[in-house]
Design an enzyme around this catalytic site. Sequence first.
Site, PDB file in Angstrom:
ATOM      1  N   LEU A 169     -35.286 -21.779 -56.156  1.00 46.19           N
ATOM      2  CA  LEU A 169     -34.988 -21.223 -54.921  1.00 46.19           C
ATOM      3  C   LEU A 169     -33.441 -20.654 -54.831  1.00 46.19           C
ATOM      4  O   LEU A 169     -32.570 -21.153 -55.257  1.00 46.19           O
ATOM      5  CB  LEU A 169     -35.066 -22.188 -53.852  1.00 46.19           C
TER       6      LEU A 169
ATOM      7  N   ASP B  26     -29.439 -21.555 -34.535  1.00 45.34           N
ATOM      8  CA  ASP B  26     -28.806 -21.690 -33.126  1.00 45.34           C
ATOM      9  C   ASP B  26     -29.123 -23.049 -32.590  1.00 45.34           C
ATOM     10  O   ASP B  26     -30.440 -23.287 -32.581  1.00 45.34           O
ATOM     11  CB  ASP B  26     -29.010 -20.393 -32.762  1.00 45.34           C
TER      12      ASP B  26
ATOM     13  N   HIS C 180     -23.940 -30.335 -34.819  1.00 44.21           N
ATOM     14  CA  HIS C 180     -23.704 -29.807 -35.931  1.00 44.21           C
ATOM     15  C   HIS C 180     -23.985 -30.734 -37.038  1.00 44.21           C
ATOM     16  O   HIS C 180     -24.590 -30.251 -38.104  1.00 44.21           O
ATOM     17  CB  HIS C 180     -22.126 -29.597 -36.146  1.00 44.21           C
TER      18      HIS C 180
HETATM   19  C1  IPE Z   1     -25.200 -17.163 -34.112  1.00 50.90           C
HETATM   20  O1  IPE Z   1     -25.044 -18.106 -33.361  1.00 50.90           O
HETATM   21  C2  IPE Z   1     -24.208 -17.590 -35.539  1.00 50.90           C
HETATM   22  C3  IPE Z   1     -24.678 -18.671 -36.218  1.00 50.90           C
HETATM   23  C4  IPE Z   1     -25.947 -19.218 -36.250  1.00 50.90           C
HETATM   24  C5  IPE Z   1     -23.953 -18.995 -37.340  1.00 50.90           C
HETATM   25  P1  IPE Z   1     -24.036 -17.874 -32.285  1.00 50.90           P
HETATM   26  O2  IPE Z   1     -24.159 -19.154 -31.229  1.00 50.90           O
HETATM   27  O3  IPE Z   1     -22.660 -17.565 -32.581  1.00 50.90           O
HETATM   28  O4  IPE Z   1     -24.547 -16.546 -31.232  1.00 50.90           O
HETATM   29  P2  IPE Z   1     -24.212 -16.155 -29.993  1.00 50.90           P
HETATM   30  O5  IPE Z   1     -22.712 -16.146 -29.558  1.00 50.90           O
HETATM   31  O6  IPE Z   1     -25.061 -16.938 -29.140  1.00 50.90           O
HETATM   32  O7  IPE Z   1     -24.746 -14.669 -29.872  1.00 50.90           O
HETATM   33  C1  IPE Z   2     -25.324 -23.067 -34.098  1.00 54.74           C
HETATM   34  O1  IPE Z   2     -25.272 -23.808 -32.785  1.00 54.74           O
HETATM   35  C2  IPE Z   2     -24.195 -23.357 -35.136  1.00 54.74           C
HETATM   36  C3  IPE Z   2     -23.097 -22.412 -35.350  1.00 54.74           C
HETATM   37  C4  IPE Z   2     -22.996 -21.113 -34.548  1.00 54.74           C
HETATM   38  C5  IPE Z   2     -21.917 -22.925 -36.306  1.00 54.74           C
HETATM   39  P1  IPE Z   2     -24.156 -23.517 -31.875  1.00 54.74           P
HETATM   40  O2  IPE Z   2     -23.019 -24.155 -32.084  1.00 54.74           O
HETATM   41  O3  IPE Z   2     -24.077 -21.992 -31.698  1.00 54.74           O
HETATM   42  O4  IPE Z   2     -25.033 -24.015 -30.458  1.00 54.74           O
HETATM   43  P2  IPE Z   2     -25.379 -23.409 -29.152  1.00 54.74           P
HETATM   44  O5  IPE Z   2     -25.553 -22.297 -29.199  1.00 54.74           O
HETATM   45  O6  IPE Z   2     -23.820 -23.445 -28.494  1.00 54.74           O
HETATM   46  O7  IPE Z   2     -26.294 -24.475 -28.491  1.00 54.74           O
HETATM   47 MG    MG Z   3     -25.038 -20.626 -30.455  1.00 57.90          MG
END
Ligand code: IPE
Ligand code: IPE
Ligand code: MG
Length: 252
Positions: free
Chosen positions: A139, A28, A45
Amino acid sequence: MSIDSVITADLAQRPRLRIPAHLGVIMDGNGRWAKARNKRRTEGHIEGVKALRNLVELCINYGVGHLTVFSFSSENWTRPRDEIAFIFNLLRRFVISDLQRLISNNVQVRIIGTRDGLEPSLVRLIDDVEAKTAANTGLVLVVAFNYGGKAEIAEATRKIAREVAAGRLSPDAITEDTIEAALYTAGLPDPDLIIRTSGEQRISNFLLWQAAYSEFVFVDENWPDFDENSFVRVLEAFALRDRRFGGIEASS
Ligand code: IPE
Ligand code: IPE
Ligand code: MG
């Protein structure tokens, strides 16, 4: 002091690491990583994929058996369409660009999540990477893509209900093993350690059933900044955990 004893002293000072048999990672903070640098979320990303590639290598080098990464959740469909399309393309590009390296590193790839609603060409790509790595013995890399823990349990329930309706299974014969065998993760061990980056402390629908006894380590860095130092710190924290599984003594 000889060089040997200096090295020994240094090693002795380091807290011990514990290597999980199955590591889960909620990757995240890509968007916040980008925002902090005045970049577009999509650039976060892209950097996130680099951090994932690095993590796969770390897991191979440190002897982690299974690695499950959360790359797109069933709730992520609420994001802008452009961002969703970008993430889907990144997955395609990752599979295409990294397949040979994964094969030569003896990595077995599994993609968990629902394939309903995915483009047929993407489903073919997923099937292809699974088939081409199925015989690998190193792995096991599990990619949770278009994955939600509640959706997984609902899908497992439908499968089991169909068996019951067809008269092949008695309701009284349904056990935890029956449910486990109907999940996407059938045959995989439960994660012993789950890491979430970016400072958030929640599960966000990741491996709900499987995380019943997982240890959680939350780190503040955003996913693109997660490196070997972060990894080692997490394994040190894991080594200090006292896993009791409902009992009264640490298991080992
Ligand atoms: C969880 O992250 C999903 C992934 C890392 C793919 P999100 O960014 O979607 O989660 P919330 O919305 O903060 O809970
Ligand atoms: C995690 O990073 C990747 C996905 C959920 C696809 P985020 O896109 O959720 O990044 P933040 O949480 O908005 O910083
Ligand atoms: Mg996120």
